[in-house]
Motif scaffolding. Sequence first.
Motif, PDB file in Angstrom:
ATOM      1  N   GLY A 268       0.856  -1.238  -0.067  1.00  0.00           N
ATOM      2  CA  GLY A 268      -0.148  -0.102   0.322  1.00  0.00           C
ATOM      3  C   GLY A 268       0.709   1.254  -0.238  1.00  0.00           C
ATOM      4  O   GLY A 268       1.647   1.656  -0.275  1.00  0.00           O
ATOM      5  N   GLN A 269      -0.382   2.526   0.647  1.00  0.00           N
ATOM      6  CA  GLN A 269       0.778   4.110   0.946  1.00  0.00           C
ATOM      7  C   GLN A 269       1.979   3.392   1.605  1.00  0.00           C
ATOM      8  O   GLN A 269       1.710   4.345   2.690  1.00  0.00           O
ATOM      9  N   SER A 270       3.135   3.414   1.648  1.00  0.00           N
ATOM     10  CA  SER A 270       3.783   3.393   2.736  1.00  0.00           C
ATOM     11  C   SER A 270       5.654   4.289   2.112  1.00  0.00           C
ATOM     12  O   SER A 270       5.831   3.412   1.195  1.00  0.00           O
ATOM     13  N   THR A 271       6.622   4.952   3.625  1.00  0.00           N
ATOM     14  CA  THR A 271       7.965   5.249   3.342  1.00  0.00           C
ATOM     15  C   THR A 271       8.237   3.633   3.682  1.00  0.00           C
ATOM     16  O   THR A 271       9.513   3.806   2.950  1.00  0.00           O
ATOM     17  N   GLY A 272       7.805   2.985   3.921  1.00  0.00           N
ATOM     18  CA  GLY A 272       8.669   1.703   4.139  1.00  0.00           C
ATOM     19  C   GLY A 272       8.064   0.665   5.777  1.00  0.00           C
ATOM     20  O   GLY A 272       6.806   1.329   5.867  1.00  0.00           O
ATOM     21  N   PRO A 273       8.601  -0.327   5.617  1.00  0.00           N
ATOM     22  CA  PRO A 273       7.898  -1.276   6.084  1.00  0.00           C
ATOM     23  C   PRO A 273       7.306  -1.095   7.654  1.00  0.00           C
ATOM     24  O   PRO A 273       7.960  -0.482   8.545  1.00  0.00           O
ATOM     25  N   HIS A 274       6.016  -1.330   8.516  1.00  0.00           N
ATOM     26  CA  HIS A 274       5.845  -0.929   9.107  1.00  0.00           C
ATOM     27  C   HIS A 274       3.733  -1.091   9.525  1.00  0.00           C
ATOM     28  O   HIS A 274       3.646  -1.323   8.873  1.00  0.00           O
ATOM     29  N   LEU A 275       3.472  -1.521  10.725  1.00  0.00           N
ATOM     30  CA  LEU A 275       2.535  -1.975  11.376  1.00  0.00           C
ATOM     31  C   LEU A 275       1.455  -0.105  11.341  1.00  0.00           C
ATOM     32  O   LEU A 275       1.084   0.453  11.700  1.00  0.00           O
ATOM     33  N   HIS A 276       0.445   0.092  10.106  1.00  0.00           N
ATOM     34  CA  HIS A 276      -0.341   1.131  10.855  1.00  0.00           C
ATOM     35  C   HIS A 276      -1.817   0.346  11.161  1.00  0.00           C
ATOM     36  O   HIS A 276      -2.449  -0.599  11.368  1.00  0.00           O
ATOM     37  N   MET A 277      -1.604   1.582  12.440  1.00  0.00           N
ATOM     38  CA  MET A 277      -3.330   0.438  13.493  1.00  0.00           C
ATOM     39  C   MET A 277      -4.037   2.410  13.928  1.00  0.00           C
ATOM     40  O   MET A 277      -3.255   3.502  14.440  1.00  0.00           O
ATOM     41  N   HIS A 278      -5.264   2.046  13.436  1.00  0.00           N
ATOM     42  CA  HIS A 278      -5.928   2.515  13.875  1.00  0.00           C
ATOM     43  C   HIS A 278      -7.723   2.333  14.053  1.00  0.00           C
ATOM     44  O   HIS A 278      -7.437   1.013  14.458  1.00  0.00           O
ATOM     45  N   VAL A 279      -8.250   3.261  15.310  1.00  0.00           N
ATOM     46  CA  VAL A 279      -9.617   2.860  15.667  1.00  0.00           C
ATOM     47  C   VAL A 279     -10.743   3.754  14.828  1.00  0.00           C
ATOM     48  O   VAL A 279     -10.250   4.632  14.849  1.00  0.00           O
ATOM     49  N   ALA A 280     -11.781   3.290  14.264  1.00  0.00           N
ATOM     50  CA  ALA A 280     -12.631   4.156  13.934  1.00  0.00           C
ATOM     51  C   ALA A 280     -14.258   3.411  13.957  1.00  0.00           C
ATOM     52  O   ALA A 280     -14.298   2.700  14.440  1.00  0.00           O
ATOM     53  N   ASP A 281     -14.947   4.227  13.399  1.00  0.00           N
ATOM     54  CA  ASP A 281     -16.619   4.471  13.758  1.00  0.00           C
ATOM     55  C   ASP A 281     -16.909   3.635  12.682  1.00  0.00           C
ATOM     56  O   ASP A 281     -18.276   3.421  13.127  1.00  0.00           O
ATOM     57  N   ALA A 282     -16.387   2.962  11.712  1.00  0.00           N
ATOM     58  CA  ALA A 282     -17.070   1.821  10.681  1.00  0.00           C
ATOM     59  C   ALA A 282     -16.505   0.938  10.179  1.00  0.00           C
ATOM     60  O   ALA A 282     -14.824   1.109   9.908  1.00  0.00           O
ATOM     61  N   ASN A 283     -16.693   0.109  10.018  1.00  0.00           N
ATOM     62  CA  ASN A 283     -15.939  -0.941   9.020  1.00  0.00           C
ATOM     63  C   ASN A 283     -15.590  -0.656   7.540  1.00  0.00           C
ATOM     64  O   ASN A 283     -15.928  -1.519   6.449  1.00  0.00           O
ATOM     65  N   VAL A 284     -14.845   0.469   7.693  1.00  0.00           N
ATOM     66  CA  VAL A 284     -14.455   0.238   6.212  1.00  0.00           C
ATOM     67  C   VAL A 284     -13.098   1.928   6.121  1.00  0.00           C
ATOM     68  O   VAL A 284     -12.952   3.006   7.783  1.00  0.00           O
ATOM     69  N   PRO A 285     -12.083   1.518   5.511  1.00  0.00           N
ATOM     70  CA  PRO A 285     -10.820   2.049   5.698  1.00  0.00           C
ATOM     71  C   PRO A 285     -10.542   3.812   5.648  1.00  0.00           C
ATOM     72  O   PRO A 285     -10.081   4.009   6.180  1.00  0.00           O
ATOM     73  N   LEU A 286     -11.439   4.452   4.821  1.00  0.00           N
ATOM     74  CA  LEU A 286     -11.588   5.854   4.702  1.00  0.00           C
ATOM     75  C   LEU A 286     -12.787   6.158   5.584  1.00  0.00           C
ATOM     76  O   LEU A 286     -12.206   7.489   5.805  1.00  0.00           O
ATOM     77  N   ALA A 287     -14.168   5.958   4.671  1.00  0.00           N
ATOM     78  CA  ALA A 287     -15.078   6.915   4.968  1.00  0.00           C
ATOM     79  C   ALA A 287     -15.617   6.577   6.898  1.00  0.00           C
ATOM     80  O   ALA A 287     -16.856   5.805   6.895  1.00  0.00           O
TER      81      ALA A 287
END
Length: 341
Positions: A268-287
């Motif tokens: 995906g969109q990344s500058t190097g190997p890492h784990l992106h983690m976040h919590v959100a209010d819907a089961n969609v990555p962006l909306a």
Amino acid sequence: MPQPAVLGDKTELVYELQLTNFSEDVLQLESVDALDVATGNALGHLDGKALDDAVGQVQSLPAKRSVAPGGHATIYVSLPAPTGEVAIKHRIEYSVAGTTQHFTVEGGRFTPRQADPVALGPPLRGGPWVAIYDASWARGHRRVLYAVDGTLHLPGRFAIDWIKVDANGAHASGDGSKPASWFSYGVDVLAVADATVVATRDNVAEPGVVAPGPSRVPIGDATGNYVALDLGDGRFVFFEHLKPGSVRVHPGQHVHRGDVIGKLGFTGQSTGPHLHMHVADANVPLAAEGLPYAMEGFQVDGKFPSIEAFGSNQAWTHDVARRRTPGMPGPLEVVTFIQQP
């Protein structure tokens, strides 16, 4: 609705004010105050450079705080969380550019949500791991808005990128040009709670070389390979940029805290190997809207003084290791994850 978040040693309210100039003149923002509706007391104040730093715009004008006719500005607000149930409103002072006309408008009223952030366990093992984020970065998670179906969303409001380093501050061996040379690459990613898998993706290929700057991919592939877990109460946690072929779970599967769900990668969109983690209010990555969370099971070992220091493999400041009250690590803090027995 904004709710208090523990960020490092602070408890803050983190939210955005959206401003639109409907006049025919260029308007200059002078100050922004967050006020207690009941008492009128100021809970936070922005002017001068602090306001410059807090403003994000979609149009380009010479002055950072100038808003063109029909233009839009976002004010990224972080203020000490008030105690108890306090209604908040905002006072905006502005002027008409090139004149002596000054005006004041009030609005943006809300009452912070009092719910406790969801408690999460470690997403990774051991350490040291750097919590890569900062609310002030112009292109950091905190300031990347997505317009989806005609509505603005900020899914990464509280996102962290996790990258492993050594005791001297290096995040890779050699020149770091190969993904496998990064200390983070290929390690197990863990479920942070007892939860149900609601979405996965495992078909995004991985670049063979880590090139300078972020990789450019279609917006639909920005997450790379990922896993999303339903935490209940309308909260979902996302683990992104996973290694191809590493996802071990499937939608509908129930997982337990500490289960391996995949491996850290470079998709995906990344500058190097890492784990992106976040919590959100819907089961969609962006909306979706990013929500705060309270991490458990980590100790703070130190901190990088700046993102530039991290990027150039400079040493991080080592402190006496200390357990932190459940919350989010502070920006660029270095932590060790402690597995519960």
